[in-house]
Write an enzyme that holds these catalytic residues in place. Structure first.
Site, short mmCIF file in Angstrom:
data_model
loop_
_atom_site.label_atom_id
_atom_site.label_comp_id
_atom_site.label_asym_id
_atom_site.label_seq_id
_atom_site.Cartn_x
_atom_site.Cartn_y
_atom_site.Cartn_z
N ASP A 36 39.42 35.32 30.40
CA ASP A 36 38.46 35.98 31.28
C ASP A 36 37.52 36.83 30.41
O ASP A 36 36.97 36.33 29.44
CB ASP A 36 39.22 36.80 32.34
N HIS A 64 42.95 30.58 38.03
CA HIS A 64 42.30 31.47 37.07
C HIS A 64 43.27 32.24 36.18
O HIS A 64 42.96 32.56 35.04
CB HIS A 64 41.41 32.46 37.83
#
Length: 329
Positions: free
Chosen positions: A108, A302
Site C-alpha cells: 500500500d 488488498h
C-alpha cells in the site's frame, strides 16, 4: 504513551532517526536484512506473519511503525510527512541499526515509499519488493488535480485533502472503521468492473457511513487482531497516516528531475482481487524496473500479507534466497 509491543510480535526497539523516535520490531538473523513497510491504516503489526516466518527461517527482518503511526512520533506539520522525510526515516533506521544496505518490502503506501527509496537512496537499497503497489512513474501534472478531475470530490484521496474531515470520520467509531477496512474480497474483479462508475471511485466517506458491520461474513481479522489495531488508532487517531496523502502535490512538485528508473533487483507481488491496486496497474513496469520478477497471489484482496500470509512469506523468502544467497548487510 505505552511502549509495549503488540501481542505475538518480535522484540520492540526504538531508534532516533531523522529527528523522530521510531518504533521498530526487530528479528535477529542472517543474510540481507528485509525492512517491511506498512500502509494505511496499518502498523508494523500488519507484518506479524512474515516476521514470524523470517524468525523461523533465521533471516534478519525489521518492521517499523512508520512516521505518524503506532508507537512512532507523530509530528504536527503536514509537510513533515512528505516523501523526502519518509525515505530519510528509513535511511536513518538503517544507520541506527548499523546496516549498510537492505531489501525494502512495502505494501500500500509503504509500497510507494520503498520504490522511492530505490530512487532517492539507491546506495542503501539492495532490492525492492512491491506488495500490491507497483512502481508508478511521476505524473504529467499534479496528481490530486488529476484525481479530482477524473474521480470527483468523494474519491478517498481527494477527500483526504480536506483538513480534519476524514480524520474525524474514521475516528468516530474506530472498531467499525477497522471492521469496514479489514475484510476479505466481497466480489471478483469482473463483478467490481461491472459496478457503476461512481461506485468504483472509492468514495470512502460515503462507504463507511453506509457500512453495517452486523452479520458481515467477510471479516479478515480475529477479535484479538482487530483489537490491536483498534486500541492503537483509538489512542493515536488517523491524522498521521492521512497526512501522507496530503503531500501528493508537494511530492510531485519536489520530485521533478528524479529519474524514473529502479536499477536494483525487484519483485512485484500482485493480488488478484485487490480493486484499489489491481494487477493491471503493474503492467509495463519493466520499462522503469528492468530487473523485475513477478508473482500473482490468487484470490487475495488488498490486505495481502494478512489474507494470504503463508504464500506471501514463502514468495518473499524464496526470492530473497535466490537473488541474495551470498549477501549480508
Amino acid at each position: 504513551m505505552s511502549d509495549e509491543a503488540l501481542p505475538g510480535m518480535p522484540p520492540l526497539t526504538f531508534v532516533e532517526t531523522n529527528g523522530i523516535r521510531m518504533a521498530c520490531y526487530d528479528v535477529a538473523g542472517e543474510g540481507m536484512p528485509v525492512v517491511f513497510c506498512h500502509g494505511f491504516p496499518e502498523l508494523a503489526y500488519s507484518w506479524r506473519h512474515q516476521l514470524a516466518a523470517f524468525a523461523e527461517a533465521g533471516h534478519r527482518a525489521l518492521a517499523p511503525d512508520q512516521r505518524g503511526y503506532g508507537l512512532t512520533d507523530r509530528p504536527e506539520a503536514v509537510e513533515s510527512y512528505d516523501m523526502e522525510q519518509l525515505c530519510a526515516d528509513l535511511a536513518g533506521l538503517l544507520d541506527a541499526k548499523g546496516i549498510e544496505r537492505a531489501i525494502f518490502c512495502g505494501h500500500d503506501w509503504g509500497g510507494l515509499v520503498v520504490w522511492q527509496m530505490a530512487l532517492r537512496h539507491p546506495d542503501r537499497v539492495a532490492g525492492v519488493i512491491g506488495l500490491n503497489t507497483p512502481f508508478i512513474p511521476r505524473a504529467s501534472a499534479d496528481p490530486i488535480a488529476l484525481m479530482r478531475m477524473a474521480l470527483g470530490e468523494d474519491m478517498y484521496i481527494v477527500w483526504f485533502q480536506k483538513p480534519g474531515e476524514a480524520d474525524a470520520a474514521l475516528a468516530r467509531d474506530v472498531d467499525k472503521t477497522f471492521r469496514f477496512f479489514m475484510r476479505r474480497p466481497t466480489m471478483t474483479p469482473a463483478e467490481f468492473a461491472a459496478l457503476p462508475a461512481e461506485q468504483r471511485n472509492f468514495p470512502l466517506g460515503l462507504m463507511l457511513e453506509a457500512y453495517d458491520p452486523a452479520g458481515d461474513e467477510h471479516q479478515l481479522l480475529s477479535d484479538g487482531e482487530r483489537r490491536a489495531f483498534v486500541d492503537t488508532f483509538a489512542r493515536t487517531g488517523f491524522t498521521g497516516g492521512i497526512n501522507w496523502y496530503r503531500n501528493f502535490t508537494r511530492n510531485w512538485k519536489r520530485s521533478a528531475g528524479i529519474a524514473d528508473r529502479v536499477t536494483c533487483p525487484a519483485l512485484m507481488i500482485t493480488a488478484e482481487c485487490d480493486h484499489v491496486l489491481p494487477p493491471s496497474m503493474a503492467e509495463g513496469m519493466e520499462k522503469y524496473v528492468p530487473d523485475l520478477d513477478r508473482h500473482m497471489i490468487a484470490g487475495s484482496g488488498h490486505w495481502t500479507q494478512q489474507e494470504k500470509p503463508d504464500e506471501v512469506s514463502r514468495v518473499i523468502l524464496d526470492w530473497v534466497a535466490r537473488r541474495f544467497a551470498h549477501e549480508g548487510a
